[in-house]
Design a protein around this motif. Structure first.
Motif, PDB file in Angstrom:
ATOM      1  N   UNK A  14       0.713  -1.253   0.147  1.00 43.06           N
ATOM      2  CA  UNK A  14       0.048  -0.014  -0.102  1.00 43.06           C
ATOM      3  C   UNK A  14       0.830   1.257  -0.136  1.00 43.06           C
ATOM      4  N   UNK A  15       1.977   1.166  -0.825  1.00 39.37           N
ATOM      5  CA  UNK A  15       2.850   2.611  -1.046  1.00 39.37           C
ATOM      6  C   UNK A  15       2.235   3.304  -2.269  1.00 39.37           C
ATOM      7  N   UNK A  16       3.070   4.008  -2.711  1.00 43.95           N
ATOM      8  CA  UNK A  16       2.597   4.803  -4.012  1.00 43.95           C
ATOM      9  C   UNK A  16       2.018   4.242  -5.022  1.00 43.95           C
ATOM     10  N   UNK A  17       2.764   2.909  -5.389  1.00 47.96           N
ATOM     11  CA  UNK A  17       1.927   2.140  -6.422  1.00 47.96           C
ATOM     12  C   UNK A  17       0.821   1.307  -6.068  1.00 47.96           C
ATOM     13  N   UNK A  18       0.585   0.681  -4.912  1.00 51.76           N
ATOM     14  CA  UNK A  18      -0.557   0.212  -4.771  1.00 51.76           C
ATOM     15  C   UNK A  18      -1.760   1.092  -4.573  1.00 51.76           C
ATOM     16  N   UNK A  19      -1.314   2.135  -3.942  1.00 50.81           N
ATOM     17  CA  UNK A  19      -2.522   3.233  -3.512  1.00 50.81           C
ATOM     18  C   UNK A  19      -2.836   3.823  -5.119  1.00 50.81           C
ATOM     19  N   UNK A  20      -2.067   4.165  -5.735  1.00 53.53           N
ATOM     20  CA  UNK A  20      -2.449   4.875  -7.134  1.00 53.53           C
ATOM     21  C   UNK A  20      -3.153   3.620  -8.049  1.00 53.53           C
ATOM     22  N   UNK A  21      -2.689   2.417  -8.016  1.00 46.72           N
ATOM     23  CA  UNK A  21      -3.509   1.467  -8.655  1.00 46.72           C
ATOM     24  C   UNK A  21      -5.029   1.369  -8.072  1.00 46.72           C
ATOM     25  N   UNK A  22      -5.104   1.254  -6.933  1.00 45.59           N
ATOM     26  CA  UNK A  22      -6.375   1.036  -6.235  1.00 45.59           C
ATOM     27  C   UNK A  22      -7.365   2.318  -6.601  1.00 45.59           C
ATOM     28  N   UNK A  23      -6.797   3.470  -7.071  1.00 45.04           N
ATOM     29  CA  UNK A  23      -7.746   4.684  -7.191  1.00 45.04           C
ATOM     30  C   UNK A  23      -8.037   4.358  -8.663  1.00 45.04           C
ATOM     31  N   UNK A  39       1.347  -0.971   9.619  1.00 41.87           N
ATOM     32  CA  UNK A  39       0.240  -0.688  10.257  1.00 41.87           C
ATOM     33  C   UNK A  39      -0.657   0.743   9.675  1.00 41.87           C
ATOM     34  N   UNK A  40       0.104   1.414   8.748  1.00 42.17           N
ATOM     35  CA  UNK A  40      -0.259   2.446   7.909  1.00 42.17           C
ATOM     36  C   UNK A  40       0.002   2.347   6.465  1.00 42.17           C
ATOM     37  N   UNK A  41      -0.860   3.137   5.649  1.00 46.71           N
ATOM     38  CA  UNK A  41      -0.710   3.114   4.320  1.00 46.71           C
ATOM     39  C   UNK A  41       0.555   4.323   3.928  1.00 46.71           C
ATOM     40  N   UNK A  42       0.792   4.086   2.827  1.00 49.66           N
ATOM     41  CA  UNK A  42       1.775   5.204   2.181  1.00 49.66           C
ATOM     42  C   UNK A  42       3.154   4.949   1.994  1.00 49.66           C
ATOM     43  N   UNK A  43       3.703   3.590   2.439  1.00 48.34           N
ATOM     44  CA  UNK A  43       5.086   3.197   2.442  1.00 48.34           C
ATOM     45  C   UNK A  43       6.109   3.893   3.059  1.00 48.34           C
ATOM     46  N   UNK A  44       7.539   3.986   2.624  1.00 50.20           N
ATOM     47  CA  UNK A  44       8.457   4.913   3.272  1.00 50.20           C
ATOM     48  C   UNK A  44       8.141   6.285   3.161  1.00 50.20           C
ATOM     49  N   UNK A  45       7.421   6.866   2.137  1.00 51.11           N
ATOM     50  CA  UNK A  45       7.391   8.380   1.964  1.00 51.11           C
ATOM     51  C   UNK A  45       6.364   8.680   3.171  1.00 51.11           C
ATOM     52  N   UNK A  46       5.524   7.879   3.754  1.00 52.60           N
ATOM     53  CA  UNK A  46       4.311   8.536   4.472  1.00 52.60           C
ATOM     54  C   UNK A  46       4.748   9.333   5.591  1.00 52.60           C
ATOM     55  N   UNK A  47       6.331   8.868   5.986  1.00 49.89           N
ATOM     56  CA  UNK A  47       6.924   9.909   7.311  1.00 49.89           C
ATOM     57  C   UNK A  47       7.791  10.571   6.777  1.00 49.89           C
ATOM     58  N   UNK A 116       5.323  -4.191  -3.650  1.00 49.03           N
ATOM     59  CA  UNK A 116       6.100  -4.046  -2.351  1.00 49.03           C
ATOM     60  C   UNK A 116       7.463  -3.250  -2.351  1.00 49.03           C
ATOM     61  N   UNK A 117       7.785  -2.623  -3.116  1.00 48.50           N
ATOM     62  CA  UNK A 117       8.605  -1.654  -3.332  1.00 48.50           C
ATOM     63  C   UNK A 117      10.092  -2.194  -3.332  1.00 48.50           C
ATOM     64  N   UNK A 118      11.070  -1.671  -2.513  1.00 48.05           N
ATOM     65  CA  UNK A 118      12.539  -2.179  -2.500  1.00 48.05           C
ATOM     66  C   UNK A 118      13.013  -1.588  -1.178  1.00 48.05           C
ATOM     67  N   UNK A 119      14.128  -2.515  -0.779  1.00 50.60           N
ATOM     68  CA  UNK A 119      14.742  -2.131   0.548  1.00 50.60           C
ATOM     69  C   UNK A 119      16.248  -1.405   0.285  1.00 50.60           C
TER      70      UNK A 119
END
Ligand SMILES: Cc1cc2nc3c(=O)[nH]c(=O)nc-3n(C[C@H](O)[C@H](O)[C@H](O)COP(=O)(O)OP(=O)(O)OC[C@H]3O[C@@H](n4cnc5c(N)ncnc54)[C@H](O)[C@@H]3O)c2cc1C
Length: 286
Positions: A14-23, A39-47, A116-119
Protein backbone atom coordinates in the motif's frame (compact mmCIF):
# COMPACT_ATOMS: atom_id res chain seq x y z
CA UNK A 1 -15.55 -20.15 9.79
CA UNK A 2 -15.01 -16.81 8.03
CA UNK A 3 -16.31 -16.67 4.42
CA UNK A 4 -13.92 -15.78 1.61
CA UNK A 5 -14.12 -12.23 0.33
CA UNK A 6 -14.11 -11.98 -3.50
CA UNK A 7 -12.55 -9.06 -5.39
CA UNK A 8 -11.32 -8.37 -8.91
CA UNK A 9 -7.84 -7.42 -7.74
CA UNK A 10 -5.81 -8.09 -4.61
CA UNK A 11 -3.02 -5.52 -4.30
CA UNK A 12 -0.06 -6.45 -2.13
CA UNK A 13 1.68 -3.29 -0.91
CA UNK A 14 0.00 0.00 0.00
CA UNK A 15 2.70 2.49 -1.02
CA UNK A 16 2.78 4.83 -4.02
CA UNK A 17 2.10 2.10 -6.61
CA UNK A 18 -0.52 0.11 -4.71
CA UNK A 19 -2.54 3.18 -3.72
CA UNK A 20 -2.40 4.72 -7.19
CA UNK A 21 -3.54 1.43 -8.70
CA UNK A 22 -6.44 1.23 -6.22
CA UNK A 23 -7.62 4.69 -7.28
CA UNK A 24 -7.43 3.79 -10.96
CA UNK A 25 -9.33 0.54 -10.37
CA UNK A 26 -12.04 2.42 -8.48
CA UNK A 27 -12.38 4.77 -11.45
CA UNK A 28 -12.68 1.78 -13.77
CA UNK A 29 -15.40 0.22 -11.60
CA UNK A 30 -13.25 -2.70 -10.44
CA UNK A 31 -13.23 -4.03 -6.88
CA UNK A 32 -9.96 -4.33 -4.96
CA UNK A 33 -8.40 -4.93 -1.57
CA UNK A 34 -4.96 -3.84 -0.37
CA UNK A 35 -2.78 -6.01 1.88
CA UNK A 36 -0.18 -3.80 3.58
CA UNK A 37 2.56 -5.12 5.85
CA UNK A 38 2.79 -1.97 7.96
CA UNK A 39 0.07 -0.61 10.23
CA UNK A 40 -0.25 2.48 8.00
CA UNK A 41 -0.67 3.24 4.29
CA UNK A 42 1.78 5.20 2.14
CA UNK A 43 5.03 3.24 2.38
CA UNK A 44 8.34 4.87 3.36
CA UNK A 45 7.26 8.25 1.99
CA UNK A 46 4.38 8.43 4.50
CA UNK A 47 6.80 9.68 7.18
CA UNK A 48 9.22 11.57 4.95
CA UNK A 49 9.66 15.29 5.49
CA UNK A 50 11.76 15.60 2.34
CA UNK A 51 10.53 18.07 -0.22
CA UNK A 52 9.89 15.78 -3.17
CA UNK A 53 11.69 16.30 -6.44
CA UNK A 54 10.42 15.74 -9.95
CA UNK A 55 6.72 16.18 -9.21
CA UNK A 56 5.55 18.90 -11.60
CA UNK A 57 2.58 20.85 -10.31
CA UNK A 58 3.45 20.13 -6.67
CA UNK A 59 5.95 22.80 -5.65
CA UNK A 60 7.61 22.13 -2.28
CA UNK A 61 5.46 19.19 -1.20
CA UNK A 62 6.87 16.72 1.33
CA UNK A 63 6.59 12.96 0.87
CA UNK A 64 4.30 12.87 3.89
CA UNK A 65 1.87 15.47 2.46
CA UNK A 66 1.93 13.92 -1.00
CA UNK A 67 1.06 10.50 0.40
CA UNK A 68 -1.59 11.97 2.72
CA UNK A 69 -3.30 13.46 -0.36
CA UNK A 70 -3.29 10.06 -2.07
CA UNK A 71 -4.45 8.18 1.05
CA UNK A 72 -7.34 10.68 1.43
CA UNK A 73 -8.81 9.31 -1.80
CA UNK A 74 -8.62 5.69 -0.64
CA UNK A 75 -11.41 3.66 0.95
CA UNK A 76 -9.42 2.56 4.00
CA UNK A 77 -12.03 -0.06 4.93
CA UNK A 78 -10.74 -1.94 1.88
CA UNK A 79 -7.20 -2.13 3.27
CA UNK A 80 -5.86 -4.93 5.45
CA UNK A 81 -3.15 -3.25 7.52
CA UNK A 82 -0.31 -4.89 9.48
CA UNK A 83 -0.99 -7.89 7.31
CA UNK A 84 0.80 -10.15 4.82
CA UNK A 85 -0.05 -12.97 2.43
CA UNK A 86 0.66 -16.34 3.98
CA UNK A 87 -0.65 -18.73 1.33
CA UNK A 88 -1.87 -18.61 -2.28
CA UNK A 89 -3.72 -21.45 -3.98
CA UNK A 90 -5.35 -21.93 -7.35
CA UNK A 91 -7.24 -24.84 -8.86
CA UNK A 92 -7.92 -25.86 -12.47
CA UNK A 93 -11.70 -25.39 -12.37
CA UNK A 94 -11.81 -21.88 -10.95
CA UNK A 95 -8.68 -19.92 -11.93
CA UNK A 96 -9.14 -17.29 -9.19
CA UNK A 97 -6.37 -16.89 -6.62
CA UNK A 98 -7.34 -18.07 -3.12
CA UNK A 99 -5.27 -16.12 -0.65
CA UNK A 100 -4.82 -16.59 3.05
CA UNK A 101 -3.81 -13.51 5.04
CA UNK A 102 -1.82 -13.31 8.26
CA UNK A 103 -4.82 -11.70 10.04
CA UNK A 104 -6.84 -14.89 9.49
CA UNK A 105 -8.93 -13.49 6.62
CA UNK A 106 -9.25 -15.20 3.24
CA UNK A 107 -9.54 -13.43 -0.11
CA UNK A 108 -10.40 -14.68 -3.57
CA UNK A 109 -9.08 -12.48 -6.39
CA UNK A 110 -9.05 -12.73 -10.19
CA UNK A 111 -5.78 -10.81 -10.46
CA UNK A 112 -2.90 -10.21 -8.07
CA UNK A 113 -0.70 -7.12 -8.17
CA UNK A 114 2.52 -6.92 -6.19
CA UNK A 115 3.73 -3.39 -5.36
CA UNK A 116 6.03 -4.13 -2.42
CA UNK A 117 8.79 -1.66 -3.23
CA UNK A 118 12.49 -2.07 -2.54
CA UNK A 119 14.66 -1.92 0.57
CA UNK A 120 17.96 -0.02 0.89
CA UNK A 121 20.97 -2.35 0.92
CA UNK A 122 24.08 -2.45 3.06
CA UNK A 123 26.97 -4.92 3.08
CA UNK A 124 27.54 -4.21 6.79
CA UNK A 125 25.94 -5.97 9.74
CA UNK A 126 23.02 -3.96 11.16
CA UNK A 127 24.22 -1.70 13.99
CA UNK A 128 22.94 1.34 15.81
CA UNK A 129 25.69 3.53 14.39
CA UNK A 130 25.21 2.38 10.81
CA UNK A 131 22.42 4.28 9.05
CA UNK A 132 21.12 2.60 5.91
CA UNK A 133 19.27 4.39 3.11
CA UNK A 134 17.77 7.85 2.69
CA UNK A 135 15.35 9.59 5.03
CA UNK A 136 15.60 12.72 7.16
CA UNK A 137 14.14 10.90 10.17
CA UNK A 138 17.05 8.43 10.05
CA UNK A 139 19.62 11.20 10.59
CA UNK A 140 17.53 13.54 12.76
CA UNK A 141 19.27 12.38 15.98
CA UNK A 142 22.77 13.29 14.75
CA UNK A 143 24.29 16.36 16.35
CA UNK A 144 26.60 19.24 15.52
CA UNK A 145 30.19 18.03 15.63
CA UNK A 146 29.38 14.35 14.96
CA UNK A 147 31.88 12.80 12.56
CA UNK A 148 29.95 11.01 9.83
CA UNK A 149 31.26 8.71 7.14
CA UNK A 150 28.96 8.86 4.11
CA UNK A 151 29.33 5.82 1.85
CA UNK A 152 28.08 5.89 -1.74
CA UNK A 153 28.43 8.10 -4.80
CA UNK A 154 24.87 8.57 -6.07
CA UNK A 155 22.27 11.28 -5.54
CA UNK A 156 21.14 9.99 -2.14
CA UNK A 157 24.71 9.93 -0.78
CA UNK A 158 25.49 13.39 -2.15
CA UNK A 159 22.24 14.89 -0.90
CA UNK A 160 22.61 13.42 2.60
CA UNK A 161 26.28 14.46 2.81
CA UNK A 162 25.18 18.05 2.10
CA UNK A 163 22.30 17.87 4.61
CA UNK A 164 24.59 16.42 7.30
CA UNK A 165 27.11 19.17 6.71
CA UNK A 166 24.34 21.76 7.02
CA UNK A 167 23.40 20.13 10.35
CA UNK A 168 26.94 20.90 11.55
CA UNK A 169 28.34 17.37 11.23
CA UNK A 170 31.88 16.79 10.05
CA UNK A 171 31.41 14.73 6.88
CA UNK A 172 33.79 12.44 5.02
CA UNK A 173 32.29 11.06 1.81
CA UNK A 174 33.74 7.86 0.40
CA UNK A 175 32.97 6.99 -3.20
CA UNK A 176 33.88 3.55 -4.51
CA UNK A 177 35.01 4.46 -8.01
CA UNK A 178 33.56 7.78 -9.18
CA UNK A 179 30.85 10.22 -8.20
CA UNK A 180 27.58 9.31 -9.99
CA UNK A 181 25.44 12.07 -8.51
CA UNK A 182 23.67 14.48 -10.85
CA UNK A 183 25.76 17.46 -11.94
CA UNK A 184 23.83 19.92 -9.75
CA UNK A 185 24.60 17.92 -6.60
CA UNK A 186 28.18 17.23 -7.74
CA UNK A 187 28.77 20.97 -8.11
CA UNK A 188 27.35 21.64 -4.64
CA UNK A 189 29.59 18.92 -3.21
CA UNK A 190 32.70 20.36 -4.82
CA UNK A 191 31.83 23.82 -3.52
CA UNK A 192 31.29 22.44 0.01
CA UNK A 193 33.76 21.71 2.81
CA UNK A 194 33.01 17.99 2.54
CA UNK A 195 36.08 15.79 2.61
CA UNK A 196 35.57 13.74 -0.55
CA UNK A 197 37.64 10.59 -1.18
CA UNK A 198 37.71 7.75 -3.70
CA UNK A 199 38.61 4.21 -2.60
CA UNK A 200 38.88 0.76 -4.17
CA UNK A 201 36.60 -2.17 -3.50
CA UNK A 202 37.54 -3.49 -0.05
CA UNK A 203 36.28 -1.40 2.83
CA UNK A 204 37.49 -2.72 6.21
CA UNK A 205 34.85 -0.92 8.26
CA UNK A 206 35.16 -1.69 11.96
CA UNK A 207 31.85 -1.11 13.74
CA UNK A 208 31.55 -1.10 17.53
CA UNK A 209 29.00 0.18 20.04
CA UNK A 210 31.04 3.36 20.53
CA UNK A 211 31.72 4.21 16.89
CA UNK A 212 33.15 3.37 13.48
CA UNK A 213 36.77 2.95 12.51
CA UNK A 214 38.16 2.97 8.99
CA UNK A 215 41.75 3.29 7.77
CA UNK A 216 42.86 4.37 11.26
CA UNK A 217 40.29 7.17 11.55
CA UNK A 218 37.26 7.11 13.81
CA UNK A 219 33.71 8.31 13.19
CA UNK A 220 30.52 8.54 15.21
CA UNK A 221 28.30 7.17 12.44
CA UNK A 222 28.44 5.60 9.00
CA UNK A 223 25.60 6.42 6.60
CA UNK A 224 25.30 3.94 3.72
CA UNK A 225 23.65 4.80 0.38
CA UNK A 226 24.33 1.76 -1.79
CA UNK A 227 21.03 1.58 -3.66
CA UNK A 228 18.03 -0.70 -3.30
CA UNK A 229 17.11 -4.37 -3.47
CA UNK A 230 13.63 -4.92 -4.98
CA UNK A 231 11.28 -7.05 -2.88
CA UNK A 232 11.41 -10.73 -3.81
CA UNK A 233 8.14 -11.66 -2.08
CA UNK A 234 6.71 -13.13 -5.31
CA UNK A 235 9.28 -15.93 -5.22
CA UNK A 236 7.83 -17.08 -1.87
CA UNK A 237 4.82 -18.40 -3.80
CA UNK A 238 5.79 -20.98 -6.48
CA UNK A 239 2.10 -21.28 -7.49
CA UNK A 240 2.46 -17.87 -9.22
CA UNK A 241 4.86 -19.36 -11.79
CA UNK A 242 4.19 -21.54 -14.84
CA UNK A 243 6.14 -24.68 -15.81
CA UNK A 244 8.89 -22.63 -17.46
CA UNK A 245 9.21 -20.31 -14.47
CA UNK A 246 7.35 -17.51 -16.24
CA UNK A 247 5.06 -15.52 -13.98
CA UNK A 248 1.31 -16.06 -14.51
CA UNK A 249 -0.45 -13.57 -16.79
CA UNK A 250 -2.88 -12.98 -13.90
CA UNK A 251 -0.08 -11.58 -11.74
CA UNK A 252 1.40 -8.09 -12.16
CA UNK A 253 4.40 -6.38 -10.59
CA UNK A 254 4.91 -2.64 -10.50
CA UNK A 255 6.93 0.20 -9.03
CA UNK A 256 10.30 -0.23 -7.31
CA UNK A 257 9.79 -4.01 -7.32
CA UNK A 258 10.51 -3.96 -11.06
CA UNK A 259 14.03 -2.68 -10.29
CA UNK A 260 14.03 0.55 -12.34
CA UNK A 261 17.40 2.26 -12.86
CA UNK A 262 16.00 5.48 -11.43
CA UNK A 263 13.13 4.63 -9.04
CA UNK A 264 10.67 7.48 -8.77
CA UNK A 265 7.08 8.35 -8.01
CA UNK A 266 5.94 9.36 -11.48
CA UNK A 267 7.28 6.17 -13.07
CA UNK A 268 5.51 4.08 -10.41
CA UNK A 269 2.25 5.97 -10.83
CA UNK A 270 2.47 5.64 -14.61
CA UNK A 271 3.01 1.88 -14.28
CA UNK A 272 0.02 1.67 -11.92
CA UNK A 273 -2.19 3.40 -14.49
CA UNK A 274 -1.03 1.02 -17.24
CA UNK A 275 -1.55 -2.07 -15.05
CA UNK A 276 -5.07 -0.86 -14.12
CA UNK A 277 -5.98 -0.50 -17.80
CA UNK A 278 -4.46 -3.90 -18.65
CA UNK A 279 -6.42 -5.56 -15.86
CA UNK A 280 -9.65 -3.82 -16.85
CA UNK A 281 -9.16 -4.95 -20.43
CA UNK A 282 -8.36 -8.53 -19.37
CA UNK A 283 -11.36 -8.73 -17.02
CA UNK A 284 -13.68 -7.49 -19.77
CA UNK A 285 -12.59 -10.47 -21.86
CA UNK A 286 -12.61 -13.08 -19.04
C1 LIG B 1 13.20 8.80 1.64
C2 LIG B 1 12.77 8.69 0.20
C3 LIG B 1 12.67 9.84 -0.59
C4 LIG B 1 12.26 9.75 -1.91
N1 LIG B 1 12.14 10.91 -2.65
C5 LIG B 1 11.63 10.86 -3.91
C6 LIG B 1 11.41 12.07 -4.65
O1 LIG B 1 11.72 13.16 -4.17
N2 LIG B 1 10.86 11.98 -5.89
C7 LIG B 1 10.52 10.76 -6.46
O2 LIG B 1 9.99 10.74 -7.58
N3 LIG B 1 10.76 9.59 -5.78
C8 LIG B 1 11.29 9.61 -4.53
N4 LIG B 1 11.52 8.44 -3.83
C9 LIG B 1 11.26 7.16 -4.52
C10 LIG B 1 9.78 6.78 -4.46
O3 LIG B 1 9.32 6.93 -3.14
C11 LIG B 1 9.59 5.33 -4.93
O4 LIG B 1 10.04 5.21 -6.27
C12 LIG B 1 8.11 4.92 -4.83
O5 LIG B 1 7.66 5.04 -3.50
C13 LIG B 1 7.93 3.48 -5.29
O6 LIG B 1 6.60 3.08 -5.03
P1 LIG B 1 6.28 1.54 -4.73
O7 LIG B 1 4.79 1.45 -4.59
O8 LIG B 1 6.95 0.67 -5.72
O9 LIG B 1 6.97 1.23 -3.34
P2 LIG B 1 6.71 1.88 -1.91
O10 LIG B 1 6.14 3.24 -2.01
O11 LIG B 1 7.99 1.68 -1.18
O12 LIG B 1 5.57 0.95 -1.28
C14 LIG B 1 5.78 -0.42 -1.02
C15 LIG B 1 4.76 -0.84 0.04
O13 LIG B 1 4.72 -2.26 0.12
C16 LIG B 1 4.70 -2.65 1.49
N5 LIG B 1 5.21 -4.02 1.57
C17 LIG B 1 6.48 -4.45 1.41
N6 LIG B 1 6.54 -5.80 1.49
C18 LIG B 1 5.27 -6.22 1.72
C19 LIG B 1 4.67 -7.50 1.89
N7 LIG B 1 5.40 -8.62 1.84
N8 LIG B 1 3.33 -7.58 2.09
C20 LIG B 1 2.57 -6.44 2.15
N9 LIG B 1 3.08 -5.20 1.99
C21 LIG B 1 4.42 -5.09 1.76
C22 LIG B 1 5.56 -1.60 2.17
O14 LIG B 1 5.30 -1.54 3.56
C23 LIG B 1 5.12 -0.33 1.43
O15 LIG B 1 3.99 0.26 2.03
C24 LIG B 1 11.94 8.48 -2.49
C25 LIG B 1 12.06 7.32 -1.71
C26 LIG B 1 12.46 7.41 -0.37
C27 LIG B 1 12.57 6.15 0.45
Amino acid sequence: MMTDHCVDVLIIGGGVGGLTLAQWLTGLGRSWRIVEREAYLGGPLAHSQYVLKWIPGWPAVSGRDYMAAIVAGIETAHCELACELTQIQRNQIDPAWRCQLSNGRAMVAKKLVFACGAAPVSPFAPAERVIVGPGLQKIAHLQTGDRVLVLGGGDNAAEHALILQEMGCSVVMLVRHALRASSVLAQQLRASQIDFRVYGDALPLNVSASGIELFGESYDYAAVYYGYQPSTVVTDFPVLYGPEQQISRDVFILGDMTGPTYPNILLTQGQAAVVAKQIDHALSGD
